[in-house]
Design a protein around this motif. Structure first.
Motif, PDB file in Angstrom:
ATOM      1  N   LEU A 131     -40.596 -75.724 -37.235  1.00  0.00           N
ATOM      2  CA  LEU A 131     -40.817 -74.688 -37.935  1.00  0.00           C
ATOM      3  C   LEU A 131     -39.408 -73.958 -38.437  1.00  0.00           C
ATOM      4  N   SER A 132     -39.228 -73.217 -39.414  1.00  0.00           N
ATOM      5  CA  SER A 132     -38.040 -72.421 -39.713  1.00  0.00           C
ATOM      6  C   SER A 132     -37.838 -71.704 -38.442  1.00  0.00           C
ATOM      7  N   ALA A 133     -36.792 -70.969 -38.555  1.00  0.00           N
ATOM      8  CA  ALA A 133     -36.132 -70.089 -37.291  1.00  0.00           C
ATOM      9  C   ALA A 133     -36.877 -68.898 -37.299  1.00  0.00           C
ATOM     10  N   ALA A 134     -37.222 -68.454 -38.361  1.00  0.00           N
ATOM     11  CA  ALA A 134     -37.815 -67.018 -38.557  1.00  0.00           C
ATOM     12  C   ALA A 134     -39.333 -67.485 -38.030  1.00  0.00           C
ATOM     13  N   GLU A 135     -40.024 -68.462 -38.639  1.00  0.00           N
ATOM     14  CA  GLU A 135     -41.409 -68.771 -38.043  1.00  0.00           C
ATOM     15  C   GLU A 135     -41.411 -68.934 -36.598  1.00  0.00           C
ATOM     16  N   ARG A 136     -40.509 -69.782 -36.135  1.00  0.00           N
ATOM     17  CA  ARG A 136     -40.411 -70.170 -34.606  1.00  0.00           C
ATOM     18  C   ARG A 136     -40.270 -68.913 -33.774  1.00  0.00           C
ATOM     19  N   LEU A 137     -39.204 -67.995 -34.355  1.00  0.00           N
ATOM     20  CA  LEU A 137     -39.174 -66.686 -33.527  1.00  0.00           C
ATOM     21  C   LEU A 137     -40.095 -65.750 -33.621  1.00  0.00           C
ATOM     22  N   CYS A 138     -40.934 -65.564 -34.850  1.00  0.00           N
ATOM     23  CA  CYS A 138     -42.317 -64.670 -34.872  1.00  0.00           C
ATOM     24  C   CYS A 138     -43.496 -65.435 -33.948  1.00  0.00           C
ATOM     25  N   VAL A 139     -43.656 -66.679 -34.195  1.00  0.00           N
ATOM     26  CA  VAL A 139     -44.700 -67.398 -33.409  1.00  0.00           C
ATOM     27  C   VAL A 139     -44.477 -67.131 -31.614  1.00  0.00           C
ATOM     28  N   SER A 140     -43.239 -67.406 -31.515  1.00  0.00           N
ATOM     29  CA  SER A 140     -42.963 -67.258 -30.082  1.00  0.00           C
ATOM     30  C   SER A 140     -43.130 -65.925 -29.516  1.00  0.00           C
ATOM     31  N   HIS A 166     -44.759 -64.880 -41.566  1.00  0.00           N
ATOM     32  CA  HIS A 166     -44.046 -66.029 -40.732  1.00  0.00           C
ATOM     33  C   HIS A 166     -44.942 -66.582 -39.892  1.00  0.00           C
ATOM     34  N   VAL A 167     -45.841 -65.739 -38.917  1.00  0.00           N
ATOM     35  CA  VAL A 167     -46.572 -66.190 -37.819  1.00  0.00           C
ATOM     36  C   VAL A 167     -47.960 -67.055 -38.835  1.00  0.00           C
TER      37      VAL A 167
END
Length: 193
Positions: A131-140, A166-167
């Motif tokens: 995932l992109s960093a923004a997607e990974r951060l939001c999903v996490s 992003h999620v």
């Protein structure tokens, strides 16, 4: 393990929090022992390197110890301390001025192919790396730390719609990547809005 430490291993987290609030440091030590690896794992999934995850986890547990009287047992201790850790990691990102770059980051190259599996097991950590960093951060934050989309947006200082996007994109990529070969994509979790 000494007899006094065994007393704590049989206690529920809420009881340990109550004991820690009354000054029993060994009770809080048991909470750290139980939940430390889960907090570090969340931070790694959010993008922290191992040493950074250790540092932030330690800071989060120190903050939790200082604020232990605020824990009311309405949720899990694990969820509470993970939210503290996630917010501390975000503050660290903001302080390093990397957050703006995360919000503007382009979509990650999808050249990695199918799901990484060993002996048929799904590897979520490998999936998150795609995932992109923004997607990974939001999903996490929303699924690992248990924050709602609104709480994540507030913590990230991003518009709610951006976090939801992003999620959504991140979950779609994970579903496609982690689907069994020739099988149906993973079913979605609850709406987290």
């Amino acid at each position: 393990m000494s007899g006094s430490n065994m007393i704590f291993t049989s206690q529920h987290d809420v009881d340990l929090c109550r004991l820690a609030a009354n000054g029993e440091r060994r009770a809080f030590g048991e909470l750290v022992r139980r939940h430390g690896s889960g907090v570090r794992q969340l931070l790694r999934r959010m993008g922290a390197q191992a040493s950074e995850a250790d540092d932030v986890a330690q800071d989060a547990f120190l903050a939790a110890f200082e604020r232990i009287t605020e824990f009311r047992g309405e949720g899990t201790f694990s969820g509470w301390v993970k939210r503290i850790a996630a917010r501390q990691y975000l503050r660290r990102l903001q302080r390093d001025k990397r957050l703006a770059a995360l919000a503007q980051e382009a979509v990650v190259d999808d050249s990695h192919g199918g799901a990484t599996q060993a002996d048929g097991r799904i590897d979520l950590d490998e999936g998150l790396k795609t995932l992109s960093a923004a997607e990974r951060l939001c999903v996490s934050m929303c699924y690992g730390a248990g924050l709602s989309h609104a709480e994540a947006a507030d913590a990230l200082n991003l518009p709610l719609g951006t976090v939801k996007s992003h999620v959504k994109r991140g979950l779609e990529k994970l579903r496609a990547r982690l689907a069994p070969p020739g099988g149906v994509a993973l079913e979605g979790r609850r709406e987290n809005g």
